[in-house]
Design an enzyme around this catalytic site. Structure first.
Site, PDB file in Angstrom:
ATOM      1  N   ASP A   1     132.760  -9.267  13.950  1.00 35.81           N
ATOM      2  CA  ASP A   1     133.169 -10.626  13.577  1.00 35.81           C
ATOM      3  C   ASP A   1     134.699 -10.703  13.636  1.00 35.81           C
ATOM      4  OD1 ASP A   1     130.536 -11.137  13.068  1.00 35.81           O
ATOM      5  OD2 ASP A   1     130.746 -11.476  10.948  1.00 35.81           O
TER       6      ASP A   1
ATOM      7  N   LYS B   1     124.844  -0.433   6.986  1.00 35.49           N
ATOM      8  CA  LYS B   1     123.430  -0.242   7.246  1.00 35.49           C
ATOM      9  C   LYS B   1     122.969  -1.006   8.495  1.00 35.49           C
ATOM     10  CE  LYS B   1     122.512   0.009   2.319  1.00 35.49           C
ATOM     11  NZ  LYS B   1     122.521  -0.905   1.147  1.00 35.49           N
TER      12      LYS B   1
ATOM     13  N   ARG C   1     116.439  -7.583   7.668  1.00 39.29           N
ATOM     14  CA  ARG C   1     116.837  -6.550   8.632  1.00 39.29           C
ATOM     15  C   ARG C   1     115.668  -6.142   9.531  1.00 39.29           C
ATOM     16  NH1 ARG C   1     121.972  -4.632   6.876  1.00 39.29           N
ATOM     17  NH2 ARG C   1     122.199  -4.446   4.634  1.00 39.29           N
TER      18      ARG C   1
ATOM     19  N   ASP D   1     121.463  -8.559   7.956  1.00 41.36           N
ATOM     20  CA  ASP D   1     120.834  -9.031   6.726  1.00 41.36           C
ATOM     21  C   ASP D   1     121.493 -10.277   6.155  1.00 41.36           C
ATOM     22  OD1 ASP D   1     123.285  -7.679   5.839  1.00 41.36           O
ATOM     23  OD2 ASP D   1     122.457  -7.887   3.822  1.00 41.36           O
TER      24      ASP D   1
HETATM   25  C1  PRP Z   1     128.891  -6.003   9.116  1.00 41.88           C
HETATM   26  C2  PRP Z   1     128.803  -5.224  10.424  1.00 41.88           C
HETATM   27  C3  PRP Z   1     130.170  -4.634  10.560  1.00 41.88           C
HETATM   28  C4  PRP Z   1     131.056  -5.669   9.922  1.00 41.88           C
HETATM   29  C5  PRP Z   1     131.666  -6.496  11.004  1.00 41.88           C
HETATM   30  O1  PRP Z   1     128.628  -5.139   8.077  1.00 41.88           O
HETATM   31  O2  PRP Z   1     127.802  -4.244  10.389  1.00 41.88           O
HETATM   32  O3  PRP Z   1     130.272  -3.398   9.904  1.00 41.88           O
HETATM   33  O4  PRP Z   1     130.250  -6.479   9.078  1.00 41.88           O
HETATM   34  O5  PRP Z   1     132.537  -7.453  10.474  1.00 41.88           O
HETATM   35  P1  PRP Z   1     134.091  -7.539  10.854  1.00 41.88           P
HETATM   36  O6  PRP Z   1     134.221  -7.477  12.338  1.00 41.88           O
HETATM   37  O7  PRP Z   1     134.474  -8.880  10.270  1.00 41.88           O
HETATM   38  O8  PRP Z   1     134.815  -6.419  10.166  1.00 41.88           O
HETATM   39  P2  PRP Z   1     128.253  -5.631   6.606  1.00 41.88           P
HETATM   40  O9  PRP Z   1     129.481  -5.682   5.774  1.00 41.88           O
HETATM   41  O10 PRP Z   1     127.440  -6.891   6.699  1.00 41.88           O
HETATM   42  O11 PRP Z   1     127.358  -4.422   6.028  1.00 41.88           O
HETATM   43  P3  PRP Z   1     125.896  -3.890   6.490  1.00 41.88           P
HETATM   44  O12 PRP Z   1     126.042  -3.380   7.901  1.00 41.88           O
HETATM   45  O13 PRP Z   1     125.601  -2.781   5.519  1.00 41.88           O
HETATM   46  O14 PRP Z   1     124.931  -5.046   6.399  1.00 41.88           O
END
Ligand code: PRP
Length: 181
Positions: free
Chosen positions: A102, A42, A164, A158
């Site tokens: 990340d 999201k 958000r 978030d």
């Molecule tokens: C976050 C972001 C990426 C992922 C990046 O999503 O939107 O999809 O983490 O992390 P990485 O490089 O360690 O793989 P999240 O899981 O927080 O979900 P959301 O976007 O629904 O908040």
């Protein structure tokens, strides 16, 4: 400023300026093309909406939702697709839009997965890069900002589903997430 935010890292004007810059760059690079923007739910919703409106080329919009992995799954790099694309991307120019990178595991998996569907081209556009957290090397094609390894929220990002809607990127006060651990 929101009372749970310790400090603003990127204010609204700075973010909007960068989004316009990225939009102009993408519009130049994709001149005469009609790319498909894939918004990864999201977190990328706000960024994608602004980025798309800054494009001067025709573009289409698709969504994907993926699971947040637990620690066990995380090391394997496997990401579960909860919502897939509504259309084939074979022969299409595809731009994946993400809010943050990340570890790099999500985008590495996604790019591999999408590449197997044989798009004409595949690039990534990421608003925030947290290189300190990288576990697998990954370099986005378009990048907004490099950020330090701090708990950032806002502009789509978030904590526990909240924050958000903030128009800026801020650092969350430690007591907010420590208190619920
Ligand atoms: C976050 C972001 C990426 C992922 C990046 O999503 O939107 O999809 O983490 O992390 P990485 O490089 O360690 O793989 P999240 O899981 O927080 O979900 P959301 O976007 O629904 O908040």
């Amino acid at each position: 400023m929101h009372e749970d935010v310790a400090e603003i890292l990127l204010d609204e004007e700075t973010i909007q300026g960068k989004v316009r810059e990225l939009g102009a760059q993408i519009s130049r690079d994709y001149e005469d093309k009609r790319p498909i923007l894939i918004c990864i739910l999201k977190g990328a919703v706000i960024f994608t909406a602004d980025l798309m409106r800054s494009l001067t080329i025709p573009a289409r919009l698709e969504f994907m939702a993926i699971s947040s992995y637990g620690n066990r799954v995380r090391t394997s790099g496997v990401v579960q697709i909860l919502k897939d694309l509504d259309m084939s991307i074979e022969g299409e120019h595809v731009l994946v839009v993400e809010d943050i990178i990340d570890s790099g595991l999500t985008l590495t998996y996604l790019v591999d997965n999408l590449r197997s569907r044989r798009p004409a081209s595949l690039r990534t556009c990421v608003l925030l890069d947290k290189p300190a957290r990288r576990e697998v090397p990954f370099k986005p094609d378009y990048l907004g900002f490099v950020v330090p390894d701090r708990f950032v929220v806002g502009y789509g990002l978030d904590y526990a589903g909240l924050y958000r809607q903030l128009p800026y990127i801020g650092v969350l006060k430690p007591e907010i997430y420590q208190g619920s651990a």
